[in-house]
Scaffold this active site. Structure first.
Site, PDB file in Angstrom:
ATOM      1  N   ASP A  53      49.049  17.076  37.823  1.00  0.00           N
ATOM      2  CA  ASP A  53      49.601  16.571  39.081  1.00  0.00           C
ATOM      3  C   ASP A  53      49.221  17.490  40.241  1.00  0.00           C
ATOM      4  OD1 ASP A  53      51.598  16.067  41.263  1.00  0.00           O
ATOM      5  OD2 ASP A  53      52.408  14.646  39.807  1.00  0.00           O
ATOM      6  N   HIS A 107      57.064  19.289  35.130  1.00  0.00           N
ATOM      7  CA  HIS A 107      57.752  19.077  36.410  1.00  0.00           C
ATOM      8  C   HIS A 107      58.532  17.772  36.371  1.00  0.00           C
ATOM      9  CE1 HIS A 107      54.993  15.915  38.071  1.00  0.00           C
ATOM     10  NE2 HIS A 107      54.155  16.485  37.228  1.00  0.00           N
ATOM     11  N   CYS A 110      57.495  13.537  36.467  1.00  0.00           N
ATOM     12  CA  CYS A 110      56.132  13.506  35.939  1.00  0.00           C
ATOM     13  C   CYS A 110      55.706  12.063  35.646  1.00  0.00           C
ATOM     14  CB  CYS A 110      56.058  14.334  34.661  1.00  0.00           C
ATOM     15  SG  CYS A 110      54.433  14.357  33.881  1.00  0.00           S
TER      16      CYS A 110
END
Length: 218
Positions: A53, A107, A110
């Site tokens: 990401d 995170h 996600c």
């Protein structure tokens, strides 16, 4: 906080090259030897296994400089025993760079985890997401008991990190380092995009003592 996606319409190919020139000017203005120091090699004490990401840059969120963290990223920060790319990075980091810490960092929010929670097909990536579905299967009782979808996703993000820390410890690379007395600790973190804070999953370990016997190497 606005729910709108960050506007990237101003990003162009040419703009990236111009940005590189501005980066060089800024770096040299701050430290005339900046690139000379980088060219001398790297000795990072940390390997970061994180999500691909674009909102989770390892150096920026830990306030570290280039050369201080060795980074591997893939969809949903997975440690898969048959992934030669990840294993090659891990082997180099542990046995050549002699890193002292390996951190699996997920995170909240996600996209890979959210996709794995559903039943839609996305293509080739479905085979990758299957590993996250396996994490869900292992913890289905806990996850199915969470009514709120966002909370359930957040918990699966955490469990995915924990399971991948376990996967990391099961590799021959990490276990051989421990067997040889090498200083090496493995950790699991989850980063919050909404607050910027890192949540330590409290699964740090520096030995295989608590590992199931079937996974231990002699």
């Amino acid at each position: 906080m606005s729910s709108q996606i960050h506007d990237t319409s101003h990003i162009t190919y040419e703009g990236l090259l111009e940005g590189n020139k501005k980066f060089i000017e800024s770096a040299l203005a701050e430290d005339p030897e900046y690139f000379d120091k980088l060219a001398n090699g790297q000795k990072p004490p940390v390997l970061w296994i994180g999500c691909a990401d674009s909102r989770v840059p390892a150096n920026q969120i830990t306030n570290t400089a280039p050369g201080e963290i060795f980074v591997h990223r893939n969809i949903a920060n997975m440690v898969i025993h048959s992934d030669m790319n990840m294993l090659s990075v891990l082997d180099y980091a542990v046995n050549v760079l002699k890193v002292k810490h390996v951190i699996v960092t997920g995170h909240y929010g996600c996209g890979g985890v959210n996709a794995a929670m559903g039943n839609n097909q996305f293509g080739l990536i479905d085979n990758w997401l299957r590993h996250i579905k396996d994490v869900y299967r292992l913890h289905a009782d806990e996850l199915d008991a969470i009514a709120d979808e966002t909370e359930r996703s957040n918990r699966l993000v955490e469990l995915n990190v924990i399971e991948n820390v376990n996967n990391l410890c099961k590799t021959s690379i990490v276990q051989n380092a421990w067997k040889n007395g090498q200083e090496l600790a493995v950790h699991g973190w989850v980063y919050s995009l909404s607050t910027g804070l890192i949540n330590d999953m409290k699964v740090s370990t520096s030995s295989n003592e608590n590992m199931d016997a079937v996974f231990k190497f002699k």
